[in-house]
Design an enzyme around this catalytic site. Structure first.
Site, PDB file in Angstrom:
ATOM      1  N   HIS A 169      33.699 -38.965  10.955  1.00  0.00           N
ATOM      2  CA  HIS A 169      34.979 -39.315  11.532  1.00  0.00           C
ATOM      3  C   HIS A 169      35.864 -39.781  10.407  1.00  0.00           C
ATOM      4  O   HIS A 169      35.511 -40.709   9.701  1.00  0.00           O
ATOM      5  CB  HIS A 169      34.776 -40.443  12.539  1.00  0.00           C
ATOM      6  N   LYS A 179      46.985 -33.368  22.214  1.00  0.00           N
ATOM      7  CA  LYS A 179      48.113 -33.555  21.293  1.00  0.00           C
ATOM      8  C   LYS A 179      49.219 -32.548  21.612  1.00  0.00           C
ATOM      9  O   LYS A 179      50.402 -32.823  21.469  1.00  0.00           O
ATOM     10  CB  LYS A 179      47.611 -33.376  19.862  1.00  0.00           C
TER      11      LYS A 179
END
EC number: 4.1.1.31
Length: 876
Positions: free
Chosen positions: A138, A543
């Site tokens: 991540h 998004k």
């Protein structure tokens, strides 16, 4: 605080007290006094005391630069320790039943019995249970490996202190150890000074396997076996493999130029080395345990005349592992060796150990067989000789570029300019051809050569080394065929799962037609041997269109793909690219799985687990066992008690909500001229790019605007200033319009009866609870130029309006009232997050005053970013 969390509360205050002593010893009374003042003012301000809020802002404004880092670090450490205490609470003996379903499988079996689900069907579903967790790095996993190891040890101390029969001497010793660990953490760097390399990220993943998963898997299987035995009368088969692991660390090259074929090769060697090392520890333990002399004929045949037959079988395995480690070690250190490591397949370990297992059972020593030996056998099935299977991920345009460069070289035109039909015709012809496609005299460009070299690395390994080849930004059938062709040209001797990833709204809507088109190509059907994997992207779709529209598009895509799979008679595995946050598909796992379309988990579950969520869900063996239990019970429930098919009127309303919410979201994000400048000023987005967080750049295209930002930094930035915009924008507005048009009763029915819809609202509630209008407003006042502030006011007003709308549909008075533990957990952390937010706003203000901010300001800023991320939990 609620009395029922007394044990947690006392651990938090004990850890806080020890941290206070550490700060005092390290930085003196002045810093400790500042930290205490800020903590108390923040607590009072949170309770609504406006005067203390003003005092808090002044106190932080007046901090000299050199005090900012220690003060920020104090709150960062408070949060890390609170997280540890909370994580420990979920596995402690004081844990309340509503906090953690301690017996998820047992509860499920009771439900199955009550609903009269046949035991035959249950046994079949357990046999088919397939959970594959894909560990991914991540970019914002801020906690370093050093810190993670300390966190594990702090947990061990908390566990010891819980024992009531601890002598005063032992208690004092454990508290002293705790104090040392907290001091070690305080005096270590919280943040990496350099960006981690992809290799560092892979090592981080292996550390999670070694510290937690290696112990958790046999423990989980032991528990599951006992429950299955008591419910069905017979346990799990010995070779059951309901849970296994893959990884993207060192294989994910999408937008990450640092992941090359050499890195991938090195990570493959490293994972085999680590696996051999862990098995060696197991075998050494078995050598000391299995000193028995009685055995069956099969073991006698293997052991010869040796007096201790089991040890006679184990010792050569030990030598095999030692030799494997030596050879892999030499290769990792750059030595060119012609010799292969002797351990090549899991069967080399499984067969002799399984023979020992059967012999012990036959000779009346079942209790010994079912101890450490069984644990090792279970591990061999779960981890193989590669520990985790490596996925390779690359963007579709990179494969097209290879073929385009090749067709131009061959003088047959430019592949990239061809129609989709012509591309498919060319690719299928070549896949069917016996002659090689790549000419010997061709000198490909470096970018193209890198893709071809990666395919060669895949071809040179065994099938077990790899999970899937994931194609990001997949849009067409030719995107999938191209990868099959490149692997075939590299001489790949096995069928690798080539998995298109559909990630924007349009791509999700087209997923069905792409897969249907592939299924109509006979050659392709033969090629995939009746198994297709498809990845559903959560982050980019959210998004692109906002959470409500993305969630519905994901649901419809899954439903359509299940149907295509059934019609074509193939086994379909859906691979979920979830992140930690709501804007990236993160929801409490059990609820999320039960809200998926019926039959979508028939092929098992394959899901990404990312950086900081790996730590929260899998970072300790006991916590990992809980997570496996939760996943297993949810998948079994979804397959044995499938959720209802949504009614047509629910679908119709969902279509409307999706369209309205997408338009509302895009109207702000794409249509509001002030949006991008506002976003850049109100969040630490620009500063985030400078942080040494992950190995991957924050943007796919360094010069672009919001659309070029990766989904992770996009959400991460908004969660820092507590507006968390992408995780709610558009949803409440759409629901309000539906209410205005007379759909209130239908919305309430969907909320009551349809898990998909109620889970969406539950996720929104969690986001609303984490948002803070007053903090977001403070960022605007401190950082945003006056002409842009009206946009911030408008967004905060919308947020407050949306909260009322969702509570109204759910008929709830307060947010998260049905999840008191979740509510408490957020409340507990907010005490320490808010001062960090105030500090961060001040630091952003100071660093933006000059071209070259002082290093101490940048360091303090990084500490606040890390701290807020730890506190918000699902960072990005």
């Amino acid at each position: 605080m609620n009395e029922k969390y007394a044990a947690l509360k006392s651990n938090v205050s004990m850890l806080g007290r020890l941290l206070g002593q550490t700060i005092q010893a390290a930085d003196g009374d002045v810093i400790l006094a500042k930290v205490e003042t800020i903590r108390k003012l923040s607590k009072s301000a949170r309770a609504g005391n406006q005067a203390d809020r003003e005092l808090l802002i002044e106190e932080i404004k007046n901090l000299p630069n050199h005090q900012l880092t220690p003060v920020a670090r104090a709150f960062n450490q408070f949060l890390n320790l609170t997280n540890i205490a909370e994580q420990y609470h979920t596995i402690s003996r004081h844990c309340e039943s509503h906090v953690n379903e301690l017996d998820a499988i047992g509860s499920l079996f009771a439900k199955l019995a009550q609903k009269s689900v046949s035991k035959f069907d249950t046994a079949q579903a357990i046999r088919d249970l397939n959970i594959e967790l894909v560990l991914t790095a991540h970019p914002t996993e801020i906690t370093r490996r050093t810190m993670i190891n300390k966190l594990v040890k702090i947990n061990e101390c908390l566990s010891k202190l819980e024992l009531s029969d601890l002598s005063p001497k032992e208690r004092h010793k454990t508290e002293r150890r705790l104090e040392q660990l907290i001091a070690q953490s305080w005096h270590s760097d919280v943040i990496r000074q350099q960006r981690p390399t992809p290799l560092d990220e892979a090592k981080w993943g292996f550390a999670v396997v070694e510290n937690s998963l290696w112990h958790a898997v046999p423990e989980f299987l032991r528990e599951l076996d006992e429950q299955v035995k008591s419910y069905l009368g017979e346990g799990l088969p010995i070779d059951a493999r309901p849970v296994h692991f893959s990884s993207w660390m060192g294989g994910d090259r999408d937008g990450n130029p640092f992941v090359t074929h050499t890195i991938t090769r090195e990570v493959l060697l490293l994972s085999r080395w680590k696996a051999a090392d862990l098995y060696l520890t197991d075998i050494n333990e078995l050598v000391s345990e299995l000193s028995m002399t009685k055995c069956n004929e099969a073991v006698r045949a293997l052991a010869g005349e040796e007096h201790e037959p089991y040890r006679a079988i184990l010792k050569p395995i030990r030598s095999l592992l030692q030799e494997t480690i030596e050879i892999l070690d030499a290769k990792l250190n750059g030595q060119k060796l012609a010799v292969k490591a002797p351990l090549q397949t899991a069967d080399q370990l499984w067969e002799p150990l399984y023979a020992c297992y059967q012999s012990l059972h036959e000779c009346g020593m079942g209790v010994i067989a079912d101890g450490s030996l069984l644990d090792t056998l279970r591990r061999i099935k779960a981890f193989g000789v590669h520990l985790v299977r490596l996925d390779v991920r690359q963007e579709s345009s990179r494969h097209a570029e290879v073929i385009s460069e090749l067709t131009r070289h061959l003088g047959i035109g430019d592949y990239n300019q061809w129609s989709e039909q012509d591309k498919i015709a060319f690719l299928t012809t070549e896949l069917n051809s016996k002659r090689p496609l790549l000419p010997r005299d061709w000198q490909p460009s470096p970018q193209v050569k890198e893709v071809l070299d990666t395919c060669k690395i895949i071809a040179a390994q065994s099938k077990d080394a790899f999970g899937a080849y994931v194609i990001s930004m997949a849009r067409t059938a030719s995107d999938v065929l191209a990868v099959h062709l490149l692997l075939q040209e590299a001489g790949c001797p096995y069928r690798m799962d080539v998995c298109p990833l559909f990630e924007t709204l349009d791509d999700l809507n087209n997923a069905e037609s792409v897969i249907r088109q592939l299924m109509n190509i006979d050659l392709y059907r033969g090629f995939i041997q009746n198994h297709q994997m498809v990845m559903i992207g959560y982050s980019d779709s959210a998004k692109d269109a906002g959470v409500m529209a993305a969630g519905w598009a994901q649901y419809r895509a899954m439903e359509a793909l299940v149907k295509v799979g059934e019609e074509a008679g193939i086994e379909l595995t859906l691979f979920h690219g979830r992140g930690g946050t709501i804007g990236r598909g993160g929801a409490p796992a059990h609820a999320a799985l039960l809200s998926q379309p019926p039959k979508s988990l028939k092929g098992g579950l394959r899901v990404t687990e990312q950086g900081e969520m790996i730590r929260f869900k899998l970072g300790l063996p006991e916590v990992a066992v809980n997570s496996f239990n939760m996943y297993a019970s949810a998948i079994l429930e979804a397959n044995l008690l499938p959720p209802p098919e949504p009614k047509n009127e629910w679908r119709a309303l969902m279509d409307i909500l999706s369209e309205i919410s997408c338009n509302a979201y895009r109207k702000v994000v794409r249509g509001e001229p002030d949006f991008v400048p506002y976003f850049r000023q109100a969040t630490p987005e620009l500063e985030l790019g400078k942080l040494p967080l992950g190995s991957r750049p924050a943007k796919r295209n360094p010069t672009g605007g919001v659309e070029s930002l990766r989904a992770i930094p996009w959400i991460f930035s908004w969660s820092q200033n507590r507006l968390i915009l992408p995780a709610w924008l558009g949803a409440g507005e759409a629901i309000q319009i539906a209410i205005n048009e007379g759909h209130q009763a239908l919305l309430e029915e969907m909320c009551r009866e349809w898990p998909f819809f109620s889970t969406r609202l539950g996720m929104l509630e969690m986001v609303y609870t984490k948002c803070s209008v007053s903090i977001a407003c403070h960022y605007d006042e401190r950082l945003v130029e006056p002409t842009l502030r009206p946009l911030g006011e408008k967004l905060r007003a919308q947020l407050q309006q949306d909260i009322k709308v969702v509570l109204n549909v759910e008929n709830n008075e307060n947010l998260m009232q049905s999840d008191p533990w979740g509510q408490e957990s957020i409340r507990l952390r907010n005490i320490y997050i808010e001062p960090l937010n105030m500090l961060q706003a001040e630091l952003l203000y100071r660093t933006r005053q000059s071209e070259l901010p002082a290093p101490e300001l940048e360091e303090a800023l990084m500490v606040t970013i890390a701290g807020i991320a730890a506190g918000m939990r699902n960072t990005g």
